[in-house]
Design a protein around this motif. Sequence first.
Motif, PDB file in Angstrom:
ATOM      1  N   LEU A   1       0.788  -1.406  -0.249  1.00  0.00           N
ATOM      2  CA  LEU A   1      -0.129   0.258  -0.095  1.00  0.00           C
ATOM      3  C   LEU A   1       1.104   0.888  -0.115  1.00  0.00           C
ATOM      4  N   LEU A   2       1.736   1.427   0.691  1.00  0.00           N
ATOM      5  CA  LEU A   2       3.314   2.332   1.322  1.00  0.00           C
ATOM      6  C   LEU A   2       3.436   3.101  -0.190  1.00  0.00           C
TER       7      LEU A   2
ATOM      8  N   GLY B   1       5.563   7.673  -4.095  1.00  0.00           N
ATOM      9  CA  GLY B   1       6.092   8.697  -3.437  1.00  0.00           C
ATOM     10  C   GLY B   1       5.712   9.886  -2.837  1.00  0.00           C
ATOM     11  N   ARG B   2       4.046  10.192  -3.406  1.00  0.00           N
ATOM     12  CA  ARG B   2       3.141  11.577  -3.145  1.00  0.00           C
ATOM     13  C   ARG B   2       2.544  11.508  -2.350  1.00  0.00           C
TER      14      ARG B   2
ATOM     15  N   ARG C   1      -0.842  18.143  -7.326  1.00  0.00           N
ATOM     16  CA  ARG C   1      -0.812  18.538  -6.000  1.00  0.00           C
ATOM     17  C   ARG C   1      -0.218  17.580  -5.141  1.00  0.00           C
ATOM     18  N   ASP C   2       0.700  16.211  -5.393  1.00  0.00           N
ATOM     19  CA  ASP C   2       1.027  15.899  -4.397  1.00  0.00           C
ATOM     20  C   ASP C   2       0.107  14.253  -4.417  1.00  0.00           C
ATOM     21  N   ILE C   3      -0.876  14.072  -5.665  1.00  0.00           N
ATOM     22  CA  ILE C   3      -1.448  12.778  -5.086  1.00  0.00           C
ATOM     23  C   ILE C   3      -1.820  12.319  -6.228  1.00  0.00           C
ATOM     24  N   THR C   4      -1.448  10.656  -5.931  1.00  0.00           N
ATOM     25  CA  THR C   4      -1.588   9.442  -6.922  1.00  0.00           C
ATOM     26  C   THR C   4      -2.960   9.334  -7.310  1.00  0.00           C
TER      27      THR C   4
ATOM     28  N   ASP D   1       2.323   9.566   6.378  1.00  0.00           N
ATOM     29  CA  ASP D   1       3.199  10.989   7.598  1.00  0.00           C
ATOM     30  C   ASP D   1       4.701   9.744   7.087  1.00  0.00           C
ATOM     31  N   GLY D   2       5.500  10.525   6.065  1.00  0.00           N
ATOM     32  CA  GLY D   2       6.488   9.046   6.603  1.00  0.00           C
ATOM     33  C   GLY D   2       6.066   8.169   5.611  1.00  0.00           C
TER      34      GLY D   2
END
Length: 251
Positions: free
Chosen positions: A61-62, A67-68, A107-110, A162-163
């Motif tokens: 899942l991560l 990376g976004r 917008r930093d979304i995948t 978050d990380g």
Amino acid sequence: MTAMPNTVDRATFQAELDKLRTREKAHTRESDAIAAARRRLPMVEMDPTTPLVGPNGPTTLLDAFEGRKQLIVYYFMWYPGRPAPEQCEGCTWNNTQVTELSYVHSRDITYAVFCQGPYEESARYHQFMDWKMPWYSARDSLDTLLAGRQINLMHLICYVRDGDRVFETYWTNYRGVEAVDFNYTLMDLTVYGRQEPWEDSPAGWPQGVVDGTRVDGRPTAQWSRLAAGRSDDLGNTGGEPPAARSTGCCH
């Protein structure tokens, strides 16, 4: 003849439209308020190592975040062993409209699809449809990812990280997945709307579209792929009989 609205002069038309515009603007403001409330929802932590299968084999899942910071996942219904014409027409309708992803990426979304079936045959469907969004199988992790929600139903779920920690922030299903659908939005602007029986329309309006996501026995968007010479062979046979299918793909 198909029924038509009354014909009036321009001033009368504009006066009626102005009254409707007041309601439209109130609807827009309420939609903004709902979005603001959505941004204030609490969240629930997920296991970032929840397994998926992607084009390079096992992943997590991560990793699906690419990376976004945020991730939007469409959970695609799947009927194992069934041919392409029998796969989910609603999920096909929705994801055919997801083409240009650079805007959400900015917008930093995948955006990704988690298919609820096996990777090999569903990836062939992804290839047949010529889709470009990331595609994974989540079949073996659905009890974790959907936690108490119905499996083999279309869902949209949002995540933030978050990380290396991952959190679920929002989910919706049924007509909530129309967030990825601009065709119905455009139809809703027209005088005849979606032309479906459930709509509140004047007498005589066309409402004969019972299953608007299929044409001649296939999800509508498949026909252009076949015309382009693309193969719809998923490499499978048999599987769940069509009569046993869920109706959860309906809007």
